[in-house]
Design a protein around this motif. Structure first.
Motif, PDB file in Angstrom:
ATOM      1  N   PRO A 136      -7.682  -0.053  -7.055  1.00  0.00           N
ATOM      2  CA  PRO A 136      -7.321  -0.907  -8.203  1.00  0.00           C
ATOM      3  C   PRO A 136      -5.820  -0.962  -8.442  1.00  0.00           C
ATOM      4  CG  PRO A 136      -9.231   0.420  -8.742  1.00  0.00           C
ATOM      5  CD  PRO A 136      -8.734   0.905  -7.413  1.00  0.00           C
ATOM      6  N   VAL A 137      -5.135   0.189  -8.248  1.00  0.00           N
ATOM      7  CA  VAL A 137      -3.677   0.221  -8.420  1.00  0.00           C
ATOM      8  C   VAL A 137      -3.003  -0.584  -7.311  1.00  0.00           C
ATOM      9  CG1 VAL A 137      -1.647   1.715  -8.488  1.00  0.00           C
ATOM     10  CG2 VAL A 137      -3.757   2.447  -9.586  1.00  0.00           C
ATOM     11  N   VAL A 138      -3.545  -0.522  -6.095  1.00  0.00           N
ATOM     12  CA  VAL A 138      -2.983  -1.296  -4.985  1.00  0.00           C
ATOM     13  C   VAL A 138      -3.087  -2.787  -5.274  1.00  0.00           C
ATOM     14  CG1 VAL A 138      -3.232  -1.868  -2.538  1.00  0.00           C
ATOM     15  CG2 VAL A 138      -3.512   0.498  -3.289  1.00  0.00           C
ATOM     16  N   LEU A 139      -4.251  -3.231  -5.769  1.00  0.00           N
ATOM     17  CA  LEU A 139      -4.435  -4.651  -6.094  1.00  0.00           C
ATOM     18  C   LEU A 139      -3.458  -5.092  -7.185  1.00  0.00           C
ATOM     19  CD1 LEU A 139      -8.335  -4.946  -6.047  1.00  0.00           C
ATOM     20  CD2 LEU A 139      -6.737  -5.881  -4.382  1.00  0.00           C
ATOM     21  N   ALA A 140      -3.299  -4.270  -8.215  1.00  0.00           N
ATOM     22  CA  ALA A 140      -2.369  -4.609  -9.297  1.00  0.00           C
ATOM     23  C   ALA A 140      -0.933  -4.654  -8.771  1.00  0.00           C
ATOM     24  CB  ALA A 140      -2.487  -3.585 -10.431  1.00  0.00           C
ATOM     25  N   THR A 141      -0.593  -3.716  -7.884  1.00  0.00           N
ATOM     26  CA  THR A 141       0.754  -3.700  -7.298  1.00  0.00           C
ATOM     27  C   THR A 141       1.000  -4.948  -6.461  1.00  0.00           C
ATOM     28  OG1 THR A 141       0.679  -1.270  -7.205  1.00  0.00           O
ATOM     29  CG2 THR A 141       2.358  -2.365  -5.875  1.00  0.00           C
ATOM     30  N   PHE A 142      -0.004  -5.317  -5.637  1.00  0.00           N
ATOM     31  CA  PHE A 142       0.138  -6.536  -4.825  1.00  0.00           C
ATOM     32  C   PHE A 142       0.305  -7.762  -5.724  1.00  0.00           C
ATOM     33  CE2 PHE A 142      -1.781 -10.394  -3.164  1.00  0.00           C
ATOM     34  CZ  PHE A 142      -1.021 -10.593  -2.024  1.00  0.00           C
ATOM     35  N   HIS A 143      -0.525  -7.866  -6.753  1.00  0.00           N
ATOM     36  CA  HIS A 143      -0.454  -9.017  -7.650  1.00  0.00           C
ATOM     37  C   HIS A 143       0.947  -9.142  -8.259  1.00  0.00           C
ATOM     38  CE1 HIS A 143      -2.528 -11.444 -11.066  1.00  0.00           C
ATOM     39  NE2 HIS A 143      -2.292 -12.199 -10.028  1.00  0.00           N
ATOM     40  N   THR A 144       1.520  -8.004  -8.643  1.00  0.00           N
ATOM     41  CA  THR A 144       2.861  -8.013  -9.240  1.00  0.00           C
ATOM     42  C   THR A 144       3.916  -8.374  -8.201  1.00  0.00           C
ATOM     43  OG1 THR A 144       2.189  -6.313 -10.836  1.00  0.00           O
ATOM     44  CG2 THR A 144       4.554  -6.637 -10.505  1.00  0.00           C
ATOM     45  N   CYS A 145       3.863  -7.721  -7.034  1.00  0.00           N
ATOM     46  CA  CYS A 145       4.856  -7.990  -5.986  1.00  0.00           C
ATOM     47  C   CYS A 145       4.798  -9.447  -5.536  1.00  0.00           C
ATOM     48  CB  CYS A 145       4.611  -7.067  -4.793  1.00  0.00           C
ATOM     49  SG  CYS A 145       4.989  -5.327  -5.112  1.00  0.00           S
ATOM     50  N   PHE A 146       3.572  -9.967  -5.397  1.00  0.00           N
ATOM     51  CA  PHE A 146       3.403 -11.352  -4.956  1.00  0.00           C
ATOM     52  C   PHE A 146       4.074 -12.318  -5.933  1.00  0.00           C
ATOM     53  CE2 PHE A 146       0.802 -15.222  -5.605  1.00  0.00           C
ATOM     54  CZ  PHE A 146       1.012 -15.849  -4.382  1.00  0.00           C
ATOM     55  N   CYS A 162       0.831  -1.209   0.000  1.00  0.00           N
ATOM     56  CA  CYS A 162       0.000   0.000   0.000  1.00  0.00           C
ATOM     57  C   CYS A 162       0.861   1.252   0.000  1.00  0.00           C
ATOM     58  CB  CYS A 162      -0.926   0.004   1.220  1.00  0.00           C
ATOM     59  SG  CYS A 162      -2.262  -1.221   1.110  1.00  0.00           S
ATOM     60  N   ARG A 163       1.955   1.210   0.763  1.00  0.00           N
ATOM     61  CA  ARG A 163       2.853   2.374   0.774  1.00  0.00           C
ATOM     62  C   ARG A 163       3.501   2.563  -0.592  1.00  0.00           C
ATOM     63  NH1 ARG A 163       4.047   0.572   6.061  1.00  0.00           N
ATOM     64  NH2 ARG A 163       5.914  -0.542   5.345  1.00  0.00           N
ATOM     65  N   LEU A 164       3.872   1.439  -1.231  1.00  0.00           N
ATOM     66  CA  LEU A 164       4.450   1.539  -2.573  1.00  0.00           C
ATOM     67  C   LEU A 164       3.469   2.168  -3.562  1.00  0.00           C
ATOM     68  CD1 LEU A 164       6.251  -1.942  -2.943  1.00  0.00           C
ATOM     69  CD2 LEU A 164       7.336   0.304  -2.761  1.00  0.00           C
ATOM     70  N   ALA A 165       2.172   1.840  -3.397  1.00  0.00           N
ATOM     71  CA  ALA A 165       1.149   2.368  -4.305  1.00  0.00           C
ATOM     72  C   ALA A 165       0.649   3.740  -3.873  1.00  0.00           C
ATOM     73  CB  ALA A 165      -0.019   1.390  -4.387  1.00  0.00           C
ATOM     74  N   GLY A 166       1.152   4.263  -2.717  1.00  0.00           N
ATOM     75  CA  GLY A 166       0.739   5.575  -2.251  1.00  0.00           C
ATOM     76  C   GLY A 166      -0.627   5.604  -1.611  1.00  0.00           C
ATOM     77  N   TYR A 167      -1.025   4.452  -1.011  1.00  0.00           N
ATOM     78  CA  TYR A 167      -2.351   4.380  -0.387  1.00  0.00           C
ATOM     79  C   TYR A 167      -2.195   4.302   1.126  1.00  0.00           C
ATOM     80  CZ  TYR A 167      -6.975   2.615   0.914  1.00  0.00           C
ATOM     81  OH  TYR A 167      -8.209   2.451   1.500  1.00  0.00           O
ATOM     82  N   ASP A 168      -3.009   5.084   1.844  1.00  0.00           N
ATOM     83  CA  ASP A 168      -2.962   5.117   3.305  1.00  0.00           C
ATOM     84  C   ASP A 168      -3.981   4.122   3.852  1.00  0.00           C
ATOM     85  OD1 ASP A 168      -2.746   5.650   5.951  1.00  0.00           O
ATOM     86  OD2 ASP A 168      -3.319   7.771   5.836  1.00  0.00           O
ATOM     87  N   THR A 169      -3.528   3.118   4.601  1.00  0.00           N
ATOM     88  CA  THR A 169      -4.415   2.075   5.126  1.00  0.00           C
ATOM     89  C   THR A 169      -5.132   2.494   6.401  1.00  0.00           C
ATOM     90  OG1 THR A 169      -2.541   1.117   6.335  1.00  0.00           O
ATOM     91  CG2 THR A 169      -3.051   0.192   4.152  1.00  0.00           C
ATOM     92  N   ASN A 170      -4.895   3.721   6.890  1.00  0.00           N
ATOM     93  CA  ASN A 170      -5.503   4.166   8.141  1.00  0.00           C
ATOM     94  C   ASN A 170      -6.914   4.702   7.956  1.00  0.00           C
ATOM     95  OD1 ASN A 170      -3.190   3.579   9.681  1.00  0.00           O
ATOM     96  ND2 ASN A 170      -2.251   5.535   9.071  1.00  0.00           N
ATOM     97  N   GLY A 171      -7.491   4.483   6.768  1.00  0.00           N
ATOM     98  CA  GLY A 171      -8.878   4.895   6.541  1.00  0.00           C
ATOM     99  C   GLY A 171      -9.006   6.205   5.823  1.00  0.00           C
ATOM    100  N   THR A 172      -7.881   6.879   5.565  1.00  0.00           N
ATOM    101  CA  THR A 172      -7.946   8.183   4.886  1.00  0.00           C
ATOM    102  C   THR A 172      -7.590   8.064   3.410  1.00  0.00           C
ATOM    103  OG1 THR A 172      -5.653   8.632   5.517  1.00  0.00           O
ATOM    104  CG2 THR A 172      -7.387   9.409   7.013  1.00  0.00           C
ATOM    105  N   GLY A 173      -7.293   6.831   2.946  1.00  0.00           N
ATOM    106  CA  GLY A 173      -6.914   6.641   1.552  1.00  0.00           C
ATOM    107  C   GLY A 173      -8.089   6.819   0.605  1.00  0.00           C
ATOM    108  N   ASN A 174      -7.753   7.146  -0.630  1.00  0.00           N
ATOM    109  CA  ASN A 174      -8.762   7.328  -1.672  1.00  0.00           C
ATOM    110  C   ASN A 174      -9.087   5.968  -2.285  1.00  0.00           C
ATOM    111  OD1 ASN A 174     -10.414   8.112  -3.756  1.00  0.00           O
ATOM    112  ND2 ASN A 174      -8.840   9.328  -4.824  1.00  0.00           N
ATOM    113  N   ALA A 175     -10.398   5.584  -2.306  1.00  0.00           N
ATOM    114  CA  ALA A 175     -10.801   4.275  -2.832  1.00  0.00           C
ATOM    115  C   ALA A 175     -10.441   4.128  -4.298  1.00  0.00           C
ATOM    116  CB  ALA A 175     -12.304   4.076  -2.639  1.00  0.00           C
ATOM    117  N   ALA A 176     -10.329   5.239  -5.020  1.00  0.00           N
ATOM    118  CA  ALA A 176      -9.991   5.174  -6.448  1.00  0.00           C
ATOM    119  C   ALA A 176      -8.581   4.618  -6.656  1.00  0.00           C
ATOM    120  CB  ALA A 176     -10.121   6.549  -7.090  1.00  0.00           C
ATOM    121  N   GLN A 177      -7.754   4.658  -5.592  1.00  0.00           N
ATOM    122  CA  GLN A 177      -6.388   4.133  -5.694  1.00  0.00           C
ATOM    123  C   GLN A 177      -6.335   2.621  -5.515  1.00  0.00           C
ATOM    124  OE1 GLN A 177      -4.880   7.064  -2.595  1.00  0.00           O
ATOM    125  NE2 GLN A 177      -3.101   6.979  -3.967  1.00  0.00           N
TER     126      GLN A 177
END
Length: 567
Positions: A294-304, A277-292
């Motif tokens: 899809p990019v987080v999922l794609a980043t996780f899929h690649t990293c995994f 999530c940090r790599l994708a620029g998404y804040d997991t503390n509840g303040t992140g933008n939901a529009a981000q």
């Protein structure tokens, strides 16, 4: 309101169907374009585990389906075109290549793809009507359908307005994202749905849709993605059912690879997801933008998949030993030895891959008839009654096998012919139909020789030593012709000169004329009786016919029209 949800749900299902169809169309078109060269490309590009992995990633990026790549790889292993170790490296690359699909989907939720869709449809339509480039047109149509489905999914997600549906929000909020049991439950759901749908891309699309609306927490979305990685292995494992042991081992290696990846990620699940999530620029503390998301999922899929491959690529030999231990070779009954080994109807993905399997089986057919002729040569000099009877029985069963083999390969090629084939593939089908017909004739000729020798053996009066010697020389020439035929059948036709086969055929014809003349003289001089002379002449003529069939096989393999025959 409920009626609106029904219409939106239908639109959603239609978009998913269009996504699966578009990806299949792309995969089939690419395999038709590159099919004839796939064996040679894979053979050159899988010389070591790194190039094999890169090849798997490249092919999967092109066809946009890891399932297509893994089933194709399992098919090649089944046909003996790839070793198990090579297949494992390609499968690892396929897992990396499939991450491009997730990135394209995440792009579809952030970029208007309609600017690409309609030009692709137009160019694809023009190319389809041009016969020479119709497969490129099919490929573009597949891309257009895939992008159009992503536009429709994004539109359906916005129309559903799930983020303002309190019941849906409360449902997903009821799950404890901090509990491993919840993560395992969603992992199992992702696995089950992917096994049922047989498309990880479709399940990934739904996951991205739910996350992009903000109703599905990122931890649960990633658990679904992990389940998709396990569920997608079901396609190759189902395809390998009924295939040979090596093919099933390749499919099992795919499953073990993904299961191992899921296990180590579960051990470090929350720190690993937070890092992604940090790599994708998404804040997991509840303040992140939901529009981000899809990019987080794609980043996780690649990293995994990249991390999993980096961890395991150095242990391919060990993985190979593990799957061989889990799936040992079965001891085959004697009759099972005569079954088709390389053709597996349930693995037939495209005509081009099917042709590769049929060529491998035809090559085995060719080797089998030479082995059968070797038994006939042994029969000529065998004096022991029990050994003679056993050898003759083996030749009879081989003859039955050649009959069955011709029919089964022909039936398989007929199934291939039901597809839309390129001109090159049509020519290969006709060529192999001719090959198997002539190979079966060689099997018949071997059996006729054995039957003639058996009739003589039953009289208790073996052929005179002089005749056996002359016949042995004739058979040695015929065996040389069969050896040359097998060299052509197992290699590339361009590496051989058909004049070598014609030379051997000419030598056999000259020997036949000389032996026939000697035989007539010997019968007239009463060196042996007329019945012996007739039987000997039959054996000589049958050897010459067998050599003619060999010429026909070589001509078919090298694409030479029939016409060389002096019978």
């Amino acid at each position: 309101m409920s009626q609106d949800y029904v219409l939106i749900s239908m639109k959603l299902l239609g978009a998913l169907g269009l996504l699966i169809y578009g990806m299949k169309m792309m995969s089939d078109a690419l395999q038709k374009m590159a099919g004839p060269q796939l064996r040679h490309i894979l053979g050159k590009m899988t010389t070591n585990r790194l190039t094999g992995m890169l090849m798997g990633a490249f092919v999967t990026c092109a066809v946009q389906s890891s399932s297509a790549t893994t089933v194709m790889t399992v098919s090649f292993v089944s046909a003996g075109l790839l070793s198990l170790g090579q297949a494992i490296s390609v499968i690892m690359g396929a897992n990396i290549g499939t991450t491009l699909t997730a990135w394209i989907m995440s792009l579809g939720y952030n970029v208007d793809l309609t600017n690409v869709v309609f030009p692709a449809f137009f160019v694809g339509m023009v190319l389809i009507y041009k016969k020479r480039h119709r497969f490129v047109g099919d490929f573009l149509f597949g891309i257009a359908f895939m992008f159009l489905s992503l536009v429709m999914l994004s539109s359906a997600g916005k129309e559903m307005d799930l983020e303002h549906n309190q019941q849906v929000v409360d449902f997903f909020a009821s799950f404890d994202t901090g509990s491993y049991w919840t993560i395992l439950a969603f992992l199992a759901i992702g696995t089950l749905i992917t096994c049922i749908v047989q498309s990880s891309a479709a399940v990934m699309a739904i996951t991205i849709l739910l996350c992009s609306t903000g109703v599905l927490p990122i931890y649960l979305g990633i658990a679904l993605v992990m389940g998709e990685n396990i569920g997608t292995t079901a396609t190759a494992n189902l395809a390998a059912l009924g295939a040979n042991t090596q093919a099933r081992r390749a499919a099992l290696a795919h499953l073990l690879f993904n299961v191992f990846g899921v296990i180590w990620v579960l051990c470090v699940f929350y720190p690993f997801v937070d890092l992604v999530c940090r790599l994708a620029g998404y804040d997991t503390n509840g303040t992140g933008n939901a529009a981000q998301l899809p990019v987080v999922l794609a980043t996780f899929h690649t990293c995994f998949n990249v991390t999993n491959t980096a961890l395991l690529i150095g242990f391919i030999p060990q993985m190979e030993r593990i799957v061989c231990w889990l799936m040992p070779d079965k001891r085959q009954a004697e009759d099972e030895e005569f079954r088709l080994q390389y053709i597996q109807a349930n693995l037939m993905q495209t005509p081009e891959i099917a042709i590769l399997q049929a060529q491998k089986e035809t090559g085995r057919f060719s080797r089998s008839v030479q082995e059968m002729f070797g038994m006939v040569r042994q029969l000529l000099d065998e004096k022991d009654d029990d050994k003679f009877a056993s050898l003759y029985d083996q030749i009879g069963r081989r003859e039955d096998f050649t009959d069955r083999m011709e029919i089964e390969i022909a039936r398989y090629l007929e199934q291939v012919s039901d597809n839309h084939l390129s001109d090159v593939t049509k020519g290969k089908v006709r060529q192999m139909m001719r090959e198997i017909s002539e190979l079966e004739s060689i099997g018949d000729a071997c059996y006729k020789l054995a039957r003639t020798l058996s009739r003589r053996h039953e009289t208790g009066r073996p052929l005179p030593v002089e005749l056996r010697t002359k016949l042995g020389a004739m058979m040695a020439l015929a065996d040389e012709a069969l050896t040359q035929m097998n060299a052509v059948m197992q290699g590339h036709s361009r590496d051989y000169d058909i004049r070598d086969t014609y030379r051997i055929e000419n030598d056999i014809n000259q020997m036949r004329q000389r032996l026939k003349a000697d035989n007539m003289r010997a019968v007239n001089d009463r060196e042996y009786d007329y019945a012996t002379g007739t039987l000997y002449a039959d054996l000589v003529n049958e050897c010459e016919k067998l050599a003619d069939y060999v010429v026909n096989v070589v001509q078919a393999r090298m694409g030479v029209s029939s016409g060389y025959s002096d019978r």
